[in-house]
Design an enzyme around this catalytic site. Structure first.
Site, PDB file in Angstrom:
ATOM      1  N   ASP A 106      -7.052   4.000  -3.168  1.00 21.74           N
ATOM      2  CA  ASP A 106      -7.790   4.775  -2.157  1.00 21.74           C
ATOM      3  C   ASP A 106      -7.430   6.247  -2.276  1.00 21.74           C
ATOM      4  O   ASP A 106      -6.575   6.639  -3.065  1.00 21.74           O
ATOM      5  CB  ASP A 106      -7.577   4.230  -0.736  1.00 21.74           C
ATOM      6  CG  ASP A 106      -6.225   4.588  -0.120  1.00 21.74           C
ATOM      7  OD1 ASP A 106      -5.480   5.413  -0.680  1.00 21.74           O
ATOM      8  OD2 ASP A 106      -5.914   4.036   0.953  1.00 21.74           O
ATOM      9  N   GLY A 107      -8.130   7.058  -1.474  1.00 24.47           N
ATOM     10  CA  GLY A 107      -7.864   8.488  -1.454  1.00 24.47           C
ATOM     11  C   GLY A 107      -9.020   9.283  -2.030  1.00 24.47           C
ATOM     12  O   GLY A 107      -9.151   9.414  -3.249  1.00 24.47           O
ATOM     13  N   ARG A 123     -15.603   8.613  -2.236  1.00 23.08           N
ATOM     14  CA  ARG A 123     -16.607   8.871  -1.199  1.00 23.08           C
ATOM     15  C   ARG A 123     -17.994   8.334  -1.509  1.00 23.08           C
ATOM     16  O   ARG A 123     -18.850   8.322  -0.641  1.00 23.08           O
ATOM     17  CB  ARG A 123     -16.715  10.389  -0.935  1.00 23.08           C
ATOM     18  CG  ARG A 123     -15.464  10.995  -0.332  1.00 23.08           C
ATOM     19  CD  ARG A 123     -15.198  10.450   1.070  1.00 23.08           C
ATOM     20  NE  ARG A 123     -13.950  10.930   1.631  1.00 23.08           N
ATOM     21  CZ  ARG A 123     -12.826  10.206   1.686  1.00 23.08           C
ATOM     22  NH1 ARG A 123     -12.784   8.970   1.229  1.00 23.08           N
ATOM     23  NH2 ARG A 123     -11.727  10.708   2.238  1.00 23.08           N
ATOM     24  N   SER A 167      -2.023   4.629  -3.610  1.00 21.25           N
ATOM     25  CA  SER A 167      -2.402   5.405  -2.430  1.00 21.25           C
ATOM     26  C   SER A 167      -1.312   6.415  -2.104  1.00 21.25           C
ATOM     27  O   SER A 167      -0.120   6.109  -2.226  1.00 21.25           O
ATOM     28  CB  SER A 167      -2.586   4.449  -1.230  1.00 21.25           C
ATOM     29  OG  SER A 167      -2.804   5.171  -0.029  1.00 21.25           O
ATOM     30  N   LYS A 176       0.857  -1.204   0.000  1.00 21.33           N
ATOM     31  CA  LYS A 176       0.000   0.000   0.000  1.00 21.33           C
ATOM     32  C   LYS A 176       0.887   1.246   0.000  1.00 21.33           C
ATOM     33  O   LYS A 176       1.766   1.380   0.862  1.00 21.33           O
ATOM     34  CB  LYS A 176      -0.883  -0.039   1.257  1.00 21.33           C
ATOM     35  CG  LYS A 176      -1.786   1.166   1.445  1.00 21.33           C
ATOM     36  CD  LYS A 176      -2.752   0.921   2.610  1.00 21.33           C
ATOM     37  CE  LYS A 176      -3.672   2.098   2.868  1.00 21.33           C
ATOM     38  NZ  LYS A 176      -3.035   3.215   3.566  1.00 21.33           N
ATOM     39  N   HIS A 184      -1.672   7.747   0.964  1.00 25.83           N
ATOM     40  CA  HIS A 184      -1.957   7.743   2.398  1.00 25.83           C
ATOM     41  C   HIS A 184      -2.864   8.931   2.768  1.00 25.83           C
ATOM     42  O   HIS A 184      -2.748   9.533   3.823  1.00 25.83           O
ATOM     43  CB  HIS A 184      -0.646   7.798   3.194  1.00 25.83           C
ATOM     44  CG  HIS A 184      -0.660   7.011   4.475  1.00 25.83           C
ATOM     45  ND1 HIS A 184       0.078   5.860   4.673  1.00 25.83           N
ATOM     46  CD2 HIS A 184      -1.292   7.212   5.652  1.00 25.83           C
ATOM     47  CE1 HIS A 184      -0.102   5.410   5.896  1.00 25.83           C
ATOM     48  NE2 HIS A 184      -0.944   6.217   6.515  1.00 25.83           N
TER      49      HIS A 184
HETATM   50  C1  LIG Z   1      -6.253   8.997  11.186  1.00 29.55           C
HETATM   51  C2  LIG Z   1      -5.719   8.112  10.105  1.00 29.55           C
HETATM   52  C3  LIG Z   1      -4.960   7.000  10.458  1.00 29.55           C
HETATM   53  C4  LIG Z   1      -4.473   6.155   9.462  1.00 29.55           C
HETATM   54  N1  LIG Z   1      -3.758   5.037   9.828  1.00 29.55           N
HETATM   55  C5  LIG Z   1      -3.302   4.196   8.856  1.00 29.55           C
HETATM   56  C6  LIG Z   1      -2.597   3.002   9.199  1.00 29.55           C
HETATM   57  O1  LIG Z   1      -2.382   2.684  10.367  1.00 29.55           O
HETATM   58  N2  LIG Z   1      -2.158   2.214   8.190  1.00 29.55           N
HETATM   59  C7  LIG Z   1      -2.373   2.537   6.875  1.00 29.55           C
HETATM   60  O2  LIG Z   1      -1.954   1.782   5.983  1.00 29.55           O
HETATM   61  N3  LIG Z   1      -3.038   3.656   6.526  1.00 29.55           N
HETATM   62  C8  LIG Z   1      -3.508   4.481   7.477  1.00 29.55           C
HETATM   63  N4  LIG Z   1      -4.206   5.611   7.122  1.00 29.55           N
HETATM   64  C9  LIG Z   1      -4.398   5.933   5.673  1.00 29.55           C
HETATM   65  C10 LIG Z   1      -5.698   5.348   5.131  1.00 29.55           C
HETATM   66  O3  LIG Z   1      -5.731   3.947   5.174  1.00 29.55           O
HETATM   67  C11 LIG Z   1      -5.941   5.781   3.668  1.00 29.55           C
HETATM   68  O4  LIG Z   1      -4.856   5.374   2.873  1.00 29.55           O
HETATM   69  C12 LIG Z   1      -6.117   7.295   3.507  1.00 29.55           C
HETATM   70  O5  LIG Z   1      -6.814   7.857   4.587  1.00 29.55           O
HETATM   71  C13 LIG Z   1      -6.804   7.646   2.186  1.00 29.55           C
HETATM   72  O6  LIG Z   1      -8.117   7.153   2.124  1.00 29.55           O
HETATM   73  P1  LIG Z   1      -9.405   8.077   2.472  1.00 29.55           P
HETATM   74  O7  LIG Z   1      -9.276   9.327   1.655  1.00 29.55           O
HETATM   75  O8  LIG Z   1     -10.566   7.230   2.089  1.00 29.55           O
HETATM   76  O9  LIG Z   1      -9.345   8.381   3.940  1.00 29.55           O
HETATM   77  C14 LIG Z   1      -4.720   6.457   8.097  1.00 29.55           C
HETATM   78  C15 LIG Z   1      -5.501   7.575   7.765  1.00 29.55           C
HETATM   79  C16 LIG Z   1      -6.004   8.392   8.748  1.00 29.55           C
HETATM   80  C17 LIG Z   1      -6.842   9.581   8.353  1.00 29.55           C
END
Ligand SMILES: Cc1cc2nc3c(=O)[nH]c(=O)nc-3n(C[C@H](O)[C@H](O)[C@H](O)COP(=O)(O)O)c2cc1C
Length: 319
Positions: A248-249, A252, A215, A193, A217
């Site tokens: 991801d990212g 919604r 991703s 990831k 993140h």
């Molecule tokens: C508060 C928070 C904690 C996260 N912790 C992790 C984690 O422990 N491991 C991980 O792979 N990604 C982590 N992420 C990233 C998410 O898995 C994801 O890649 C990212 O939020 C993008 O997706 P979204 O826009 O749907 O939130 C975290 C994201 C947030 C906001």
């Protein structure tokens, strides 16, 4: 809670759900999916669309996984421990027939408790481990194996997290050989990831990854990168089906899932929407979220002419 989770209100708040630096990568992730439009085509018969699919031996009601979120007390306050959060997340995912990835953090308890929860439901969850040094990884992989999970993931981009800088144990970049060693140690399908370029995707494939997650993140590891929507197609083309491609990212709604599948993804992850769902309504919130997403995806399939996930084609979207 924000009516739409688009990165604007949380800006660059870390600890917290925000993004790094100026904080615009999470906003860009969201905005770029909205620039992709779907092509309506309602001539010709299709039955009730089926959104079902399968990934790593898990049967899924739709091509959606809950994304990993670790250290919830640090980011969201005292309401839940990681164990309590993951219990609600995984129960909600089982009830809605999808699967969750769980997170990891500087506190070993984050991943230990996640693996405990996954074990308690006979492996219905995918642990995600940070790119620690090999000795720490060996301990964490033992937890993964004991959990009964059918796959495991590494957020290889986590070295960029502000709160992981200069920590013991160290977390950082990995070579292809180090990744191969991890694949061999775990003996499970491995999901890398944090892929944002075709070259990086090909290196993950050569290390033996079964899947990659396109991703950034959620903007939390490197300021001013492109959105995942902008790089998805070039990465799909580069890997030529040699591994599953997830993304991801900023996704919604069910239309965003439809767009990502049309652009070549096998499934999508959503992370922050599941946090919001659980803090609003416990595991029931997960069920409500997945029901809404499934309805929206089915509607898009009906209106664009796809009766199952495999029939969702590139020609059904435009930029
Ligand atoms: C508060 C928070 C904690 C996260 N912790 C992790 C984690 O422990 N491991 C991980 O792979 N990604 C982590 N992420 C990233 C998410 O898995 C994801 O890649 C990212 O939020 C993008 O997706 P979204 O826009 O749907 O939130 C975290 C994201 C947030 C906001």
């Amino acid at each position: 809670m924000c009516p739409v989770c688009n990165g604007k209100a949380c800006g660059n708040t870390i600890p917290g759900p925000g993004a790094k630096g100026v904080g615009d990568v999470a906003i860009r992730n969201y905005d770029k999916w909205k620039e992709v439009r779907v092509n309506m085509d309602v001539i010709g018969e299709i039955g009730e669309p089926s959104t079902e699919t399968e990934l790593f031996g898990y049967k899924l009601a739709l091509p959606l996984l809950a994304g990993p979120v670790g250290a919830v007390k640090m980011h969201y306050g005292d309401r839940y421990t990681d164990e309590e959060y993951n219990q609600r997340l995984i129960k909600g995912c089982i009830d809605s027939k999808i699967v969750a990835l769980t997170g990891d953090g500087t506190d070993p308890l984050v991943m230990e408790s996640a693996c405990q929860v996954i074990k308690s439901v006979s492996g219905h969850g995918i642990p995600t481990v940070k790119p620690w040094d090999i000795n720490t990884l060996k301990e964490k992989i033992a937890l993964v194996k004991a959990s009964g999970a059918k796959a495991f993931a590494m957020d290889i981009d986590a070295a960029g997290l502000p709160f992981l800088k200069g920590r013991i144990p160290p977390a950082g970049r990995k070579t292809v050989d180090q990744l191969k060693e991890i694949v061999d140690l775990a003996g499970l399908p491995f999901i890398v990831k944090g892929i944002m370029t075709p070259d990086s995707a090909l290196r993950a494939v050569s290390a033996g990854a079964s899947a990659i997650v396109v991703s950034n993140h959620g903007g939390r590891v490197l300021d001013q990168c492109p959105s995942t929507c902008e790089v998805l197609e070039e990465i799909v083309q580069a890997v030529e089906g040699k591994c599953k491609v997830l993304v991801d990212g900023g996704l919604r709604d069910g239309l965003d899932i439809f767009k990502a599948i049309a652009m070549g993804a096998d499934a999508v992850l959503m992370a922050r929407p599941f946090v919001n769902a659980i803090y609003q309504n416990e595991s029931e919130g997960v069920l409500m979220l997945v029901e809404r997403l499934t309805g929206e995806l089915k509607d898009a399939m009906t209106m664009c002419g796809a009766s199952d996930i495999k029939e969702i084609k590139r020609s059904m979207v435009r930029f």
